[in-house]
Design a protein around this motif. Structure first.
Motif, PDB file in Angstrom:
ATOM      1  N   PRO A 386      36.225 -21.944  35.328  1.00  0.00           N
ATOM      2  CA  PRO A 386      36.183 -20.386  35.234  1.00  0.00           C
ATOM      3  C   PRO A 386      35.958 -19.989  33.977  1.00  0.00           C
ATOM      4  CG  PRO A 386      38.269 -20.851  36.018  1.00  0.00           C
ATOM      5  CD  PRO A 386      37.379 -22.385  35.923  1.00  0.00           C
ATOM      6  N   MET A 387      34.984 -19.227  33.758  1.00  0.00           N
ATOM      7  CA  MET A 387      34.706 -18.651  32.494  1.00  0.00           C
ATOM      8  C   MET A 387      34.346 -17.186  32.398  1.00  0.00           C
ATOM      9  SD  MET A 387      34.692 -21.376  30.031  1.00  0.00           S
ATOM     10  CE  MET A 387      34.008 -20.833  28.832  1.00  0.00           C
ATOM     11  N   PRO A 388      35.429 -16.506  32.772  1.00  0.00           N
ATOM     12  CA  PRO A 388      35.253 -15.146  32.960  1.00  0.00           C
ATOM     13  C   PRO A 388      35.083 -14.369  31.720  1.00  0.00           C
ATOM     14  CG  PRO A 388      37.548 -15.539  33.102  1.00  0.00           C
ATOM     15  CD  PRO A 388      36.973 -17.008  33.233  1.00  0.00           C
ATOM     16  N   PRO A 389      33.962 -13.283  31.590  1.00  0.00           N
ATOM     17  CA  PRO A 389      33.618 -12.820  30.424  1.00  0.00           C
ATOM     18  C   PRO A 389      34.600 -11.527  30.345  1.00  0.00           C
ATOM     19  CG  PRO A 389      32.166 -11.980  31.884  1.00  0.00           C
ATOM     20  CD  PRO A 389      32.926 -13.007  32.717  1.00  0.00           C
ATOM     21  N   PRO A 390      34.652 -11.132  29.026  1.00  0.00           N
ATOM     22  CA  PRO A 390      35.536  -9.856  28.706  1.00  0.00           C
ATOM     23  C   PRO A 390      34.754  -8.805  29.405  1.00  0.00           C
ATOM     24  CG  PRO A 390      34.912 -10.839  26.569  1.00  0.00           C
ATOM     25  CD  PRO A 390      34.295 -11.465  27.749  1.00  0.00           C
ATOM     26  N   GLU A 391      35.721  -7.696  29.841  1.00  0.00           N
ATOM     27  CA  GLU A 391      35.099  -6.414  30.641  1.00  0.00           C
ATOM     28  C   GLU A 391      35.915  -5.045  29.894  1.00  0.00           C
ATOM     29  OE1 GLU A 391      35.222  -8.134  35.160  1.00  0.00           O
ATOM     30  OE2 GLU A 391      37.207  -7.627  34.528  1.00  0.00           O
ATOM     31  N   ARG A 392      34.958  -4.171  30.071  1.00  0.00           N
ATOM     32  CA  ARG A 392      35.398  -2.910  29.695  1.00  0.00           C
ATOM     33  C   ARG A 392      35.835  -2.097  30.829  1.00  0.00           C
ATOM     34  NH1 ARG A 392      31.651   0.157  27.650  1.00  0.00           N
ATOM     35  NH2 ARG A 392      33.021   0.824  25.749  1.00  0.00           N
ATOM     36  N   PHE A 393      37.416  -1.299  30.557  1.00  0.00           N
ATOM     37  CA  PHE A 393      37.888  -0.396  31.474  1.00  0.00           C
ATOM     38  C   PHE A 393      37.677   0.940  31.087  1.00  0.00           C
ATOM     39  CE2 PHE A 393      39.058  -5.054  32.343  1.00  0.00           C
ATOM     40  CZ  PHE A 393      39.163  -4.911  33.970  1.00  0.00           C
ATOM     41  N   LEU A 394      37.805   1.900  31.894  1.00  0.00           N
ATOM     42  CA  LEU A 394      37.757   3.175  31.479  1.00  0.00           C
ATOM     43  C   LEU A 394      38.988   3.795  32.305  1.00  0.00           C
ATOM     44  CD1 LEU A 394      36.793   5.865  29.990  1.00  0.00           C
ATOM     45  CD2 LEU A 394      35.374   6.030  31.903  1.00  0.00           C
ATOM     46  N   LEU A 395      39.987   4.205  31.737  1.00  0.00           N
ATOM     47  CA  LEU A 395      41.085   4.809  32.341  1.00  0.00           C
ATOM     48  C   LEU A 395      40.994   6.350  32.376  1.00  0.00           C
ATOM     49  CD1 LEU A 395      43.788   4.805  33.931  1.00  0.00           C
ATOM     50  CD2 LEU A 395      45.147   4.407  31.647  1.00  0.00           C
ATOM     51  N   LEU A 396      40.801   7.103  33.219  1.00  0.00           N
ATOM     52  CA  LEU A 396      40.814   8.680  33.431  1.00  0.00           C
ATOM     53  C   LEU A 396      41.980   9.348  33.673  1.00  0.00           C
ATOM     54  CD1 LEU A 396      36.888   8.913  34.856  1.00  0.00           C
ATOM     55  CD2 LEU A 396      37.655   9.109  32.385  1.00  0.00           C
ATOM     56  N   GLY A 397      42.655  10.112  33.083  1.00  0.00           N
ATOM     57  CA  GLY A 397      43.775  10.707  33.372  1.00  0.00           C
ATOM     58  C   GLY A 397      45.110   9.756  32.847  1.00  0.00           C
ATOM     59  N   TRP A 398      46.169  10.329  32.929  1.00  0.00           N
ATOM     60  CA  TRP A 398      47.445   9.923  32.559  1.00  0.00           C
ATOM     61  C   TRP A 398      48.483  10.380  33.218  1.00  0.00           C
ATOM     62  CZ3 TRP A 398      47.592   5.726  29.202  1.00  0.00           C
ATOM     63  CH2 TRP A 398      48.630   5.395  28.859  1.00  0.00           C
ATOM     64  N   ASN A 399      49.604   9.617  33.615  1.00  0.00           N
ATOM     65  CA  ASN A 399      51.026   9.989  34.248  1.00  0.00           C
ATOM     66  C   ASN A 399      52.154   8.962  33.848  1.00  0.00           C
ATOM     67  OD1 ASN A 399      50.451   7.750  35.846  1.00  0.00           O
ATOM     68  ND2 ASN A 399      49.672   9.086  37.389  1.00  0.00           N
ATOM     69  N   HIS A 400      53.318   9.298  34.517  1.00  0.00           N
ATOM     70  CA  HIS A 400      54.400   8.521  34.074  1.00  0.00           C
ATOM     71  C   HIS A 400      54.111   7.066  34.242  1.00  0.00           C
ATOM     72  CE1 HIS A 400      55.409   9.617  38.102  1.00  0.00           C
ATOM     73  NE2 HIS A 400      56.037   8.698  38.113  1.00  0.00           N
ATOM     74  N   ARG A 401      53.296   6.791  35.315  1.00  0.00           N
ATOM     75  CA  ARG A 401      53.127   5.329  35.750  1.00  0.00           C
ATOM     76  C   ARG A 401      51.918   4.484  34.903  1.00  0.00           C
ATOM     77  NH1 ARG A 401      53.751   8.258  40.135  1.00  0.00           N
ATOM     78  NH2 ARG A 401      51.515   8.940  40.284  1.00  0.00           N
ATOM     79  N   ALA A 402      51.260   5.405  33.960  1.00  0.00           N
ATOM     80  CA  ALA A 402      50.336   4.861  33.337  1.00  0.00           C
ATOM     81  C   ALA A 402      50.764   3.637  32.269  1.00  0.00           C
ATOM     82  CB  ALA A 402      49.643   5.813  32.550  1.00  0.00           C
ATOM     83  N   PRO A 403      51.612   3.787  31.747  1.00  0.00           N
ATOM     84  CA  PRO A 403      51.953   2.728  30.511  1.00  0.00           C
ATOM     85  C   PRO A 403      52.267   1.696  31.527  1.00  0.00           C
ATOM     86  CG  PRO A 403      53.321   4.659  30.073  1.00  0.00           C
ATOM     87  CD  PRO A 403      52.575   4.986  31.427  1.00  0.00           C
ATOM     88  N   LEU A 404      52.861   1.523  32.691  1.00  0.00           N
ATOM     89  CA  LEU A 404      53.255   0.241  33.357  1.00  0.00           C
ATOM     90  C   LEU A 404      51.881  -0.202  33.914  1.00  0.00           C
ATOM     91  CD1 LEU A 404      56.192   1.540  35.895  1.00  0.00           C
ATOM     92  CD2 LEU A 404      56.233  -0.304  33.807  1.00  0.00           C
ATOM     93  N   VAL A 405      50.710   0.660  34.196  1.00  0.00           N
ATOM     94  CA  VAL A 405      49.490   0.272  34.439  1.00  0.00           C
ATOM     95  C   VAL A 405      48.921  -0.510  33.459  1.00  0.00           C
ATOM     96  CG1 VAL A 405      47.176   0.785  35.296  1.00  0.00           C
ATOM     97  CG2 VAL A 405      49.037   2.168  36.422  1.00  0.00           C
ATOM     98  N   VAL A 406      49.050  -0.087  32.350  1.00  0.00           N
ATOM     99  CA  VAL A 406      48.294  -0.654  31.241  1.00  0.00           C
ATOM    100  C   VAL A 406      48.970  -2.145  30.820  1.00  0.00           C
ATOM    101  CG1 VAL A 406      47.812  -0.405  28.623  1.00  0.00           C
ATOM    102  CG2 VAL A 406      47.677   1.542  30.065  1.00  0.00           C
ATOM    103  N   ASP A 410      46.745  -5.389  31.156  1.00  0.00           N
ATOM    104  CA  ASP A 410      46.729  -6.328  29.998  1.00  0.00           C
ATOM    105  C   ASP A 410      47.120  -7.750  30.487  1.00  0.00           C
ATOM    106  OD1 ASP A 410      46.397  -6.706  26.818  1.00  0.00           O
ATOM    107  OD2 ASP A 410      48.576  -7.513  27.282  1.00  0.00           O
ATOM    108  N   ARG A 411      47.789  -8.203  31.160  1.00  0.00           N
ATOM    109  CA  ARG A 411      48.197  -9.337  31.938  1.00  0.00           C
ATOM    110  C   ARG A 411      47.072 -10.150  32.569  1.00  0.00           C
ATOM    111  NH1 ARG A 411      54.584  -8.829  33.721  1.00  0.00           N
ATOM    112  NH2 ARG A 411      55.379  -7.849  31.599  1.00  0.00           N
TER     113      ARG A 411
END
Length: 667
Positions: A386-406, A410-411
């Motif tokens: 498997p050679m997955p290429p890098p991907e681009r993510f767009l996160l729209l909005g923010w809440n107190h769960r967002a740091p956990l999502v990021v 990242d993992r």
């Protein structure tokens, strides 16, 4: 018409005056009311008795005889005897009749009052539930409805199942709400009791010591987690020394999980709502369609995860187990000493104390195959690295769960990926900036200021250039004054994204977080899109664990990024495209790559409910034809990709009219 009626009432005030006179009498006390009722009764009974005597052809002809007959009629009607004789005899008989009437009336009144009190007590839900092997729900929230619904489906093969709910609402009100939302519950009987869940004496009303499982529901408000902890302590006090039911609870803030774990005890399991929701959002963002797979596994409507003992397979390798069942999909092993191994090595040998973890329709449908399945060797594709290429993510909005999502995102993203955050408000931007500056990230994170409900901001953000889009709803407290918050903001953002899709003719891979499952039905998104409704998924997960406590470790491993988790991989990586093969052939191909194949998703049915093309645990003897756009659902480790450049794709514009402004100091 109203004016005419008012004029008539003013012209003839008899009825209002009569009502006023009656109200005055009632207000002046019981004694006066009894006097007037006695007088009214005599005014009616005496003339009626005279009329009866006059109409009787056998009535006496003398005045004294007629008066005696009238007296007898009056006495019999009023139940005071109506005896005839000397005056003293008549008086004493009347007194005795009045005493008897008073005694009987008092007795009837006491019996009626006692029955009314008992009925009211039952309607208030204050009697003790004398059941065993039942399921107890402590608390009242929106979780009640999906949990009761799933328990009803899970108990459909049982003749006598009982669910006891203890909540702060009126018993009849709780029953009406559940009946309105869910309708008939089949063979399952629902019992509701009223009371606070933080009082051990009240908790004892639902007999938790004899229950099979106890679910502590989340509590609304800032002190919700504290209320859950107090409920767990009250439950422990109520069952102390009398029983050990399986306990499942959930907290919203991870900081309170340790306290809740201690309160729940060794037989309890406390789920972290925010952490699990963040994991699901991150995993689904990396693997579109995964939310539908989890929905299939978590509800009791289709196939679920079970653990079974299979002495006949002891000593066989895990690779042998994968093809040992036609109508069940093996995914791991539950060790006899404790702990779960999902997708272990193919040469892992099943021990005598081990149990097989598999996906099947019910706990009694896992039957071993009579003969080895047919495998088309020529259709199996030679696996490629498997050679997955890098991907681009767009996160729209923010809440107190967002740091956990990021953090979770990242993992699981390929190395060199990019995450662009568009948020609004001083608090969310500061929080997102700190998250972006966190060292040691595998993906590059940049933060931009902008209103995600403004279509011009979305146009200038070049949404279509991103591989994945994540839409988070703002917390109501973090939304800027005068702006939309929560799911309302999310719905508006989805409207604009839908317009971009229609204008470009391209489908966006959008993962949407919502707090209310009812709003999901309003969402302007294509059929089969990924929605993460944290409250509903947690409710389904709590129900699964309540039915089988060992599943807690299984789902914890499934939701953990970095281990063996669920993926949707291209079908062309397993079998030749557009070729009719048995599903066992797909399973064998996955086995050779170190994957557990549990199903597939057809692109053609991706927009048709209720499954949206997802098939979990198909019969291995069934022939399938997988095309180039179809996917195979596998349990596998995260693919490893080489380090690549993080900046692929078009960057956000930096100086344009109404362009989102980049936060200063963010890398």
């Amino acid at each position: 018409m109203t004016g005419r009626r008012t004029t008539e009432q003013r012209a003839d005030p008899t009825w209002p005056r009569t009502r006023y006179w009656f109200d005055t009498i009632v207000a002046r006390g019981t004694a006066l009311l009894i006097g007037w009722l006695t007088l009214l009764c005599l005014v009616i009974v005496i003339p009626a008795s005279v009329a009866l005597v006059w109409a009787d052809q056998d009535a006496p002809t003398t005045w004294s005889g007629q008066l005696a007959a009238v007296w007898v009629s009056v006495g019999q009607t009023l139940k005071i005897g109506g005896a005839v004789g000397s005056p003293l005899y008549v008086v004493i008989s009347v007194l005795l009749a009045l005493v008897a009437l008073l005694f009987v009336s008092t007795l009837v009144s006491l019996i009626t009052t006692g029955l009314n009190d008992k009925v009211l007590a039952l309607r208030r839900g204050r009697s003790t539930v004398l059941e065993s092997g039942h399921t107890v729900l402590l608390g009242w929230s929106d979780q009640v409805f999906p949990i009761v619904s799933e328990l009803t489906v899970a108990n459909s093969n049982q003749r006598r199942a009982v669910i006891a709910v203890l909540g702060p609402k009126d018993k009849a009100e709780m029953e009406d709400e559940i009946d309105t939302a869910l309708g008939r519950l089949g063979h399952t009987r629902l019992i509701c009791r009223n009371g606070v869940t933080t009082d051990p004496a009240v908790v004892s009303l639902v007999s938790p010591e004899t229950a099979r499982a106890v679910l502590v529901l989340t509590h609304e408000g800032e002190d919700g987690d504290a209320h859950v902890v107090k409920t767990l302590l009250a439950l422990e006090a109520a069952v102390r020394g009398r029983g050990r039911p399986s306990v499942v609870a959930a907290v919203r803030d991870g900081r309170h999980q340790r306290a809740a774990d201690l309160a729940a005890g060794a037989h309890g399991r406390v789920l972290n709502i925010e952490d699990i929701t963040a994991r699901l959002i991150a995993q689904t963002s990396c693997r579109p369609g995964l939310s539908l797979v989890y929905q299939e596994l978590l509800d009791f409507g289709g196939d679920e995860i079970y653990m079974i003992e299979e002495p006949a397979l002891v000593g066989r390798t895990f690779g042998d187990l994968l093809l040992a069942y036609d109508t069940s999909s093996v995914i791991g092993v539950l060790r006899g000493a404790g702990g779960v191994e999902l997708n272990p090595a193919s040469d892992r040998v099943l021990g005598a104390d081990d149990r097989i973890v598999l996906i099947t329709e019910d706990d009694d449908t896992a039957a071993r195959a009579d003969r080895p399945p047919i495998v088309d060797e020529e259709a199996i594709v030679v696996p490629r690295a498997p050679m997955p290429p890098p991907e681009r993510f767009l996160l729209l909005g923010w809440n107190h769960r967002a740091p956990l999502v990021v953090e979770q995102l990242d993992r699981c993203v390929p190395d060199g990926s990019v995450l662009v955050v568009v948020a609004e408000g001083e608090g969310p931007l500061e929080d997102a900036g700190r998250c972006a500056r966190s060292p040691g990230r595998r993906m590059r994170v940049t933060v931009h200021s902008g209103d995600v409900t403004d279509p011009r901001i979305l146009d200038e953000s070049d949404v279509l250039s991103f591989d994945r889009v994540i839409v988070l709803g703002y917390d109501d407290v973090s939304a800027a004054p005068g702006t939309l918050g929560g799911d309302d903001r999310t719905l508006v953002t989805l409207l604009h994204l839908r317009a971009l899709e229609e204008a470009s003719g391209r489908e966006l891979a959008v993962v949407t977080e919502m707090t209310d499952d009812r709003n999901r039905l309003l969402a302007p998104a294509r059929e089969g899109a990924d929605f993460i409704v944290g409250g509903r998924l947690i409710s389904l997960l709590m129900t699964q664990i309540a039915e089988n406590p060992a599943l807690a470790d299984v789902f914890d491993d499934l939701f953990t990024v970095g281990g063996d988790t669920l993926h949707l991989r291209p079908a062309t990586g397993y079998v030749l495209p557009d070729r009719s093969v048995t599903f066992a052939t797909v399973v064998e191909s996955g086995l050779r790559q170190g994957h557990c194949v549990i199903g597939f998703r057809l692109h053609e049915g991706g927009a048709r409910g209720p499954s949206y093309g997802v098939r979990i645990n198909p019969d291995k003897r069934e022939r399938v034809r997988l095309g180039t756009e179809d996917s195979v659902i596998v349990l596998a480790p995260k693919p490893v990709a080489p380090n690549t450049d993080a900046l692929s794709g078009n960057p956000l514009p930096e100086s344009r009219s109404r362009a989102p402004s980049e936060v200063e100091g963010v890398a």
